[in-house]
Enzyme design. Structure first.
Site: not given
Lengths: 325, 342
Positions: A59, A128
């Site tokens: 990322e 999440h």
């Protein structure tokens, strides 16, 4: 008008950017998550095979790649997955993309979009379910975009993709499959223009993203009780449309802010502060906030339900501001 | 463009001039810091000039570059106006970046630089983006990242090299390993790198990136490795990694830079009598400018007189640049609110 899902509308917005700019490309796969709606992206992969890259799980690097490519004349739409993964990209977003134009004395432009999936999605647990938009709001130099429905998704993706500035864009997991009316033609929705999703005269209810849908449900419940709620959707936090917000508060005299970011220093805090500072004279009751409490997100359903801003909690807050003289 | 057998007279003089521009600039800068013309901390490139000066020799105008907090040498080697560079460091409105970047973020986008990051691994990720853009453009352009050994301690460096290798991006990773002889934080100096790998080039090799390790003080060695690497990149064969090793210059060992080895006198290259005893090791074996001058004289590519002349011209231009910066206006405070967005 035809009805399509948020994900289909979003992909139409991406397709518009692809058609409009040859230097527009997509870095990061599964823009609409890993659920059944991922199939809509295939249209982009197949039509523009040279302009879609599937990066490794890196990322920090692929978001820096997107920023660096944008500084080199490309327009890049970079998808980061769940918003908590964007913390790994924080250096590329906050240190690099957000500051380059300013620190270069205006010589460098960074036309990049960082897109991520946010929000309480049922069972997402601590990593999440994150809604970090307020954290990004604390990074000057980033535009922040939160579509709340299919129609807005298409137009806001188009504007974000074409923008010359770095943009952080949030899709709520629960919006992906939501259907709504979406024009067939291409269109862009300007940033910094709030949309009044429901007109009302008694209370201003401000919400973004999925919370707009939940707020509209709350407004329905309240309508049956004779309370007429105005739902204001800022659509972009940066730039922020103070004018529409203050005009609404001037009309209703009451404000409830509903948002999934945490209570402290969250989106509800900033919006409340704007109204307290600039529209205090119109308020007939204290501002109330419905936000996610300051705890990490638990997995178990009753625990998650407890911290989720729901239509019932929002309706209750509206009733409370109505009771206060 | 294939690797050239060696540098001729014109290129050598051009490179020497670049090195002198950087050296004189930074010598002046230490004085200006002493005069409190700017108050920030800053990082010098003295001792590493051969690397920047030789690397840019292989580049085209459309190539992209990124650098770090230690950026003066890279930006000047690429041809930035020294006056505007001084002005940037002094926070003047006429600076390369209007005084918004300062020494830590100085960048010259007109010469291909992307934003200058002071987060040590940042430049590697941004250069990866430059390489992605170059590949998309398809015109053989490359993207160069200048970074220090410490940058490899940050995970983004590994991630970036991995993506560059996977996608065969035209990225030229120039690792300036200036760690040799560094004092280290634990002894009150700058941090020195803490990397387990015995050879930094070995990290890139583990990702199947074509890698070389060279003496960063040696213009010809750097140029040979980099020109071959850049040619490889331009032909679409993917990234290259060149580790340029230099000794940590005495003046950069303490936390605050000092001109500990004095103002460089090019005549030290041929007149050992000019060399102060205290830093004989530096002037004889480390200073890349004196090493290069000795080599040019040995190869009879240039005369002492020509070198003295180049240096005199560089110093005159430096004095003009310095005056330009010092006499430049400061920006108005309220302009701090401008240019957040394009």
């Amino acid at each position: 008008m035809r009805k399509i899902t948020y994900s289909q509308a979003f992909v139409e917005g991406l397709d518009y950017c692809m058609r409009k700019m040859r230097n527009f490309s997509l870095v990061g796969n599964e823009v609409m998550g890993l659920g059944p709606h991922r199939v809509h992206l295939e249209r982009i992969w197949k039509t523009y095979p040279d302009r879609v890259r599937f990066p490794p799980t890196s990322e920090a690097a692929f978001s820096a790649l997107a920023a660096g490519a944008a500084m080199s004349g490309e327009h890049v739409f970079c998808h980061l997955g769940a918003a908590s993964f964007s913390f790994l990209s924080m250096t590329s977003i906050a240190n690099e993309a957000a500051t380059a134009h300013y620190a270069s004395g205006g010589k460098i432009k960074v036309p990049v979009v960082f897109h991520m999936l946010h929000g309480l999605r049922i069972g997402g647990g601590t990593q999440h379910s994150v809604s970090p938009q307020a954290m990004y709001w604390n990074v000057p130099g980033l535009q922040i975009v939160l579509p709340s429905c299919a129609r807005d998704a298409k137009g806001l993706v188009a504007t974000a993709g074409l923008s010359e500035n770095p943009t952080v864009m949030f899709t709520h997991d629960l919006l992906i499959g939501l259907e709504g009316e979406v024009p067939e033609k291409d269109y862009e929705i300007p940033f910094g223009k709030a949309d009044i999703k429901r007109r009302g005269k008694d209370v201003t209810l401000v919400a973004t993203s999925w919370m707009v849908q939940v707020s509209l449900e709350a407004a329905k419940i309240l309508a049956d009780e004779g309370i007429d709620v105005e739902v204001v959707d800022p659509r972009t936090l940066v730039p922020f449309d103070k004018k529409t917000l203050i005009a609404s508060v001037a009309k209703t005299g009451r404000l409830v802010v509903a948002d999934e970011t945490h209570l402290s220093c969250g989106v509800t805090a900033e919006i409340s502060a704007i109204v307290a500072e600039e529209a205090f004279q119109y308020l007939k009751a204290p501002i109330l906030r419905v936000a996610r409490p300051d705890v990490p997100t638990p997995f178990s359903r009753p625990l998650e339900d407890f911290i989720t801003p729901t239509k019932e909690k929002i309706a209750d807050a509206v009733r409370r501001v109505m009771r206060k003289p | 463009m294939a690797a050239k057998p060696g540098l001729g007279k014109t290129a050598s003089l051009r490179i020497l001039e670049r090195m002198l521009v950087i050296r004189r600039f930074e010598e002046s800068l230490v004085e200006m810091s002493g005069e409190k013309l700017f108050k920030s901390h800053y990082h010098l490139y003295i001792g590493q000039e051969a690397t920047a000066a030789a690397v840019v020799e292989s580049l085209r105008p459309d190539d992209k570059l990124t650098t770090t907090h230690r950026n003066h040498g890279h930006v000047l080697a690429r041809g930035a106006e020294p006056g505007r560079a001084y002005a940037e460091i002094l926070g003047r409105a006429t600076g390369l970046n209007g005084g918004r970047g300062g020494t830590l973020h100085m960048s010259d986008p007109d010469r291909g630089f992307l934003a200058t990051s002071s987060v040590v691994g940042g430049c590697i990720g941004l250069a990866l983006g430059g390489a992605y853009a170059q590949q998309r453009r398809g015109k053989g352009g490359v993207s160069v990242a200048f970074f220090g050994d410490g940058s490899l301690e940050e995970g983004i460096s590994f991630e970036s090299m991995n993506i560059a290798a996977l996608w065969k991006l035209p990225a030229v990773f120039i690792c300036e390993n200036n760690g040799a002889g560094a004092t280290g934080s634990s002894k009150g100096g700058f941090p020195s790198s803490l990397i387990s790998a015995p050879r930094l080039a070995g990290i890139a090799e583990s990702l199947a990136i074509s890698s070389k390790q060279v003496d960063g003080r040696d213009v010809d060695a750097v140029h040979a490795a980099v020109s071959a690497g850049v040619a490889r990149c331009r032909s679409g064969k993917g990234p290259v990694f060149v580790e340029c090793i230099t000794e940590r210059w005495e003046g950069s060992k303490p936390m605050w830079p000092e001109l500990s080895t004095g103002i460089t006198d090019v005549s030290m290259a041929w007149d050992a009598g000019q060399v102060p005893v205290k830093f004989r090791e530096w002037h004889t074996h480390q200073d890349p400018i004196l090493l290069f001058v000795r080599k040019l004289l040995r190869k009879k590519l240039v005369t002492r007189e020509a070198i003295v002349k180049v240096d005199r011209e560089v110093r005159a231009r430096d004095a003009t640049a310095r005056r330009f910066a010092v006499s430049s206006p400061m920006p108005h405070g309220k302009t701090a609110l401008q240019r957040v967005f394009a």
